[in-house]
Design a protein around this motif. Structure first.
Motif, PDB file in Angstrom:
ATOM      1  N   HIS A  33      -2.035   3.495 -11.100  1.00 13.09           N
ATOM      2  CA  HIS A  33      -1.663   2.945  -9.799  1.00 13.09           C
ATOM      3  C   HIS A  33      -0.218   3.342  -9.475  1.00 13.09           C
ATOM      4  CE1 HIS A  33      -1.308  -0.064  -6.580  1.00 13.09           C
ATOM      5  NE2 HIS A  33      -0.119  -0.335  -7.096  1.00 13.09           N
ATOM      6  N   THR A  34       0.083   3.517  -8.183  1.00 12.49           N
ATOM      7  CA  THR A  34       1.442   3.841  -7.751  1.00 12.49           C
ATOM      8  C   THR A  34       1.953   2.801  -6.760  1.00 12.49           C
ATOM      9  OG1 THR A  34       0.532   5.301  -6.037  1.00 12.49           O
ATOM     10  CG2 THR A  34       1.287   6.320  -8.105  1.00 12.49           C
ATOM     11  N   THR A  64      17.341  -6.066  -6.100  1.00  4.45           N
ATOM     12  CA  THR A  64      17.849  -4.931  -5.327  1.00  4.45           C
ATOM     13  C   THR A  64      16.743  -4.153  -4.628  1.00  4.45           C
ATOM     14  OG1 THR A  64      17.715  -3.396  -7.202  1.00  4.45           O
ATOM     15  CG2 THR A  64      19.767  -4.643  -6.943  1.00  4.45           C
ATOM     16  N   HIS A  65      15.492  -4.279  -5.114  1.00  2.00           N
ATOM     17  CA  HIS A  65      14.378  -3.511  -4.580  1.00  2.00           C
ATOM     18  C   HIS A  65      13.105  -4.360  -4.591  1.00  2.00           C
ATOM     19  CE1 HIS A  65      17.177  -0.285  -5.567  1.00  2.00           C
ATOM     20  NE2 HIS A  65      16.436   0.549  -4.859  1.00  2.00           N
ATOM     21  N   PHE A  66      12.152  -3.919  -3.806  1.00  2.00           N
ATOM     22  CA  PHE A  66      10.808  -4.481  -3.845  1.00  2.00           C
ATOM     23  C   PHE A  66       9.815  -3.342  -4.042  1.00  2.00           C
ATOM     24  CE2 PHE A  66      13.113  -7.608  -1.260  1.00  2.00           C
ATOM     25  CZ  PHE A  66      12.819  -8.764  -1.972  1.00  2.00           C
ATOM     26  N   ALA A  67       8.855  -3.561  -4.930  1.00  2.00           N
ATOM     27  CA  ALA A  67       7.760  -2.616  -5.127  1.00  2.00           C
ATOM     28  C   ALA A  67       6.571  -3.087  -4.307  1.00  2.00           C
ATOM     29  CB  ALA A  67       7.380  -2.535  -6.603  1.00  2.00           C
ATOM     30  N   PHE A  68       5.983  -2.169  -3.552  1.00  2.00           N
ATOM     31  CA  PHE A  68       4.847  -2.472  -2.695  1.00  2.00           C
ATOM     32  C   PHE A  68       3.640  -1.662  -3.164  1.00  2.00           C
ATOM     33  CE2 PHE A  68       8.655  -3.142  -0.205  1.00  2.00           C
ATOM     34  CZ  PHE A  68       8.405  -4.342   0.440  1.00  2.00           C
ATOM     35  N   GLY A  69       2.548  -2.360  -3.427  1.00  2.00           N
ATOM     36  CA  GLY A  69       1.310  -1.696  -3.806  1.00  2.00           C
ATOM     37  C   GLY A  69       0.143  -2.314  -3.071  1.00  2.00           C
ATOM     38  N   TRP A  70      -0.637  -1.480  -2.417  1.00  4.07           N
ATOM     39  CA  TRP A  70      -1.791  -1.954  -1.643  1.00  4.07           C
ATOM     40  C   TRP A  70      -3.058  -1.699  -2.451  1.00  4.07           C
ATOM     41  CZ3 TRP A  70      -6.168   0.539   0.015  1.00  4.07           C
ATOM     42  CH2 TRP A  70      -6.902  -0.034   1.074  1.00  4.07           C
ATOM     43  N   GLY A  71      -4.047  -2.595  -2.323  1.00  4.11           N
ATOM     44  CA  GLY A  71      -5.277  -2.333  -3.050  1.00  4.11           C
ATOM     45  C   GLY A  71      -6.357  -3.360  -2.806  1.00  4.11           C
ATOM     46  N   ASP A  72      -7.440  -3.218  -3.567  1.00  2.10           N
ATOM     47  CA  ASP A  72      -8.617  -4.068  -3.449  1.00  2.10           C
ATOM     48  C   ASP A  72      -8.296  -5.492  -3.895  1.00  2.10           C
ATOM     49  OD1 ASP A  72     -11.720  -4.230  -3.222  1.00  2.10           O
ATOM     50  OD2 ASP A  72     -11.274  -5.050  -5.207  1.00  2.10           O
ATOM     51  N   ARG A  73      -8.627  -6.454  -3.075  1.00  2.00           N
ATOM     52  CA  ARG A  73      -8.280  -7.849  -3.352  1.00  2.00           C
ATOM     53  C   ARG A  73      -8.919  -8.351  -4.649  1.00  2.00           C
ATOM     54  NH1 ARG A  73      -7.496 -12.600   0.673  1.00  2.00           N
ATOM     55  NH2 ARG A  73      -7.636 -14.416  -0.667  1.00  2.00           N
ATOM     56  N   ALA A  74     -10.217  -8.146  -4.808  1.00  2.00           N
ATOM     57  CA  ALA A  74     -10.905  -8.667  -5.987  1.00  2.00           C
ATOM     58  C   ALA A  74     -10.365  -8.029  -7.259  1.00  2.00           C
ATOM     59  CB  ALA A  74     -12.411  -8.432  -5.873  1.00  2.00           C
ATOM     60  N   SER A 100      -8.429  -6.297   1.383  1.00  2.00           N
ATOM     61  CA  SER A 100      -7.297  -5.762   0.628  1.00  2.00           C
ATOM     62  C   SER A 100      -6.164  -6.767   0.576  1.00  2.00           C
ATOM     63  CB  SER A 100      -6.799  -4.464   1.265  1.00  2.00           C
ATOM     64  OG  SER A 100      -6.398  -4.697   2.606  1.00  2.00           O
ATOM     65  N   VAL A 101      -5.243  -6.519  -0.349  1.00  3.99           N
ATOM     66  CA  VAL A 101      -4.027  -7.311  -0.468  1.00  3.99           C
ATOM     67  C   VAL A 101      -2.844  -6.368  -0.687  1.00  3.99           C
ATOM     68  CG1 VAL A 101      -5.044  -9.445  -1.354  1.00  3.99           C
ATOM     69  CG2 VAL A 101      -4.431  -7.615  -2.949  1.00  3.99           C
ATOM     70  N   ILE A 169     -12.315   6.652  -0.683  1.00  7.91           N
ATOM     71  CA  ILE A 169     -11.479   7.572   0.105  1.00  7.91           C
ATOM     72  C   ILE A 169     -10.073   7.011   0.256  1.00  7.91           C
ATOM     73  CG2 ILE A 169     -11.210   8.778   2.290  1.00  7.91           C
ATOM     74  CD1 ILE A 169     -13.579   9.703   0.572  1.00  7.91           C
ATOM     75  N   LEU A 170      -9.982   5.754   0.681  1.00 12.28           N
ATOM     76  CA  LEU A 170      -8.672   5.105   0.830  1.00 12.28           C
ATOM     77  C   LEU A 170      -8.429   4.253  -0.403  1.00 12.28           C
ATOM     78  CD1 LEU A 170      -6.096   4.416   2.289  1.00 12.28           C
ATOM     79  CD2 LEU A 170      -7.361   2.730   3.654  1.00 12.28           C
ATOM     80  N   THR A 171      -7.861   4.871  -1.430  1.00 11.87           N
ATOM     81  CA  THR A 171      -7.525   4.175  -2.670  1.00 11.87           C
ATOM     82  C   THR A 171      -6.092   3.664  -2.598  1.00 11.87           C
ATOM     83  OG1 THR A 171      -6.631   6.132  -3.764  1.00 11.87           O
ATOM     84  CG2 THR A 171      -9.028   5.772  -3.930  1.00 11.87           C
ATOM     85  N   CYS A 172      -5.694   2.929  -3.625  1.00  8.88           N
ATOM     86  CA  CYS A 172      -4.311   2.449  -3.679  1.00  8.88           C
ATOM     87  C   CYS A 172      -3.328   3.620  -3.672  1.00  8.88           C
ATOM     88  CB  CYS A 172      -4.108   1.576  -4.910  1.00  8.88           C
ATOM     89  SG  CYS A 172      -4.590   2.336  -6.485  1.00  8.88           S
ATOM     90  N   ASN A 173      -3.681   4.695  -4.349  1.00 10.97           N
ATOM     91  CA  ASN A 173      -2.775   5.845  -4.423  1.00 10.97           C
ATOM     92  C   ASN A 173      -2.788   6.665  -3.138  1.00 10.97           C
ATOM     93  OD1 ASN A 173      -1.990   5.418  -7.250  1.00 10.97           O
ATOM     94  ND2 ASN A 173      -4.135   5.859  -7.663  1.00 10.97           N
ATOM     95  N   GLU A 174      -3.918   6.712  -2.456  1.00  5.56           N
ATOM     96  CA  GLU A 174      -3.950   7.373  -1.158  1.00  5.56           C
ATOM     97  C   GLU A 174      -3.121   6.590  -0.152  1.00  5.56           C
ATOM     98  OE1 GLU A 174      -4.803   9.636   2.286  1.00  5.56           O
ATOM     99  OE2 GLU A 174      -4.464  10.058   0.174  1.00  5.56           O
TER     100      GLU A 174
END
Length: 202
Positions: A33-34, A64-74, A100-101, A169-174
């Protein structure tokens, strides 16, 4: 992937030249995951204010920073450790179509981490990246983000309602790749896997 040495650390090949207006951001991955890791506050965006409604340490001085990762909720909420991964959750994420979350983690700067690539973006390009991230949050009628209280893995992270549906097609990394493309960073046309993102930013 090579880059220009800026400030003693290699910057990704999609970086702008360093100027007073440049924004330093990172892309970090764990092999699967990215995340997009953005500074907490810049003239272009104040994430502390944006995320203040969430019950996690957005306003602590060490952040100092926030990491943002999008993905499948479950997948995100039911797989806190790899040992928690069930066949049903894996199959659901593989098939896609669920809600998604957004996973947000408060961080100190990851500069120097072998898991991260560093980019310098001019203000206009950084604003385009911010628009991508902000547009991925589901919001209330008055525009506020929608935290999920008690959903984090620990005291420094939290999940928020997001828009869009995870799919093969639309994965967390995409999602990460789309943000980088919006900012004019050279990445592949489709980046479903973590390695396909990280190879462009290291």
């Amino acid at each position: 992937m090579g880059g220009t040495a800026v400030g003693g650390m290699a910057a990704g090949g999609g970086s702008d030249a360093a100027t007073a207006e440049s924004v330093e951001m990172f892309v970090c991955g764990n092999g699967v995951h990215t995340d997009l890791v953005l500074p907490a506050v810049t003239p272009a965006m104040d994430w502390v204010e944006e995320l203040a409604a969430g019950p996690f340490p957005a306003t602590e001085r060490w952040v100092t920073h926030f990491a943002f990762g999008w993905g499948d909720r479950a997948f995100y909420l039911q797989t806190r450790r790899w040992s928690d991964l069930s066949p049903a959750t894996a199959l659901s994420a593989l098939v896609g179509g669920g809600p998604s979350v957004m996973h947000v983690t408060a961080l100190r700067s990851p500069a120097g981490s072998p898991d991260c690539g560093r980019l310098l973006l001019g203000e206009e390009r950084y604003r385009a990246l911010v628009d991508h991230v902000r547009g991925s949050f589901r919001r209330t009628g008055d525009g506020a983000v929608m935290p999920l209280p008690g959903s984090g893995y620990g005291p420094t992270d939290l999940f928020f309602e997001a828009v869009g549906q995870y799919s093969p097609i639309l994965t967390c990394n995409e999602w990460t790749g789309r943000g980088l493309r919006a900012a004019g960073v050279a990445v592949g046309a489709w980046t479903p896997f973590a390695g396909g993102v990280m190879r462009w930013v290291r």
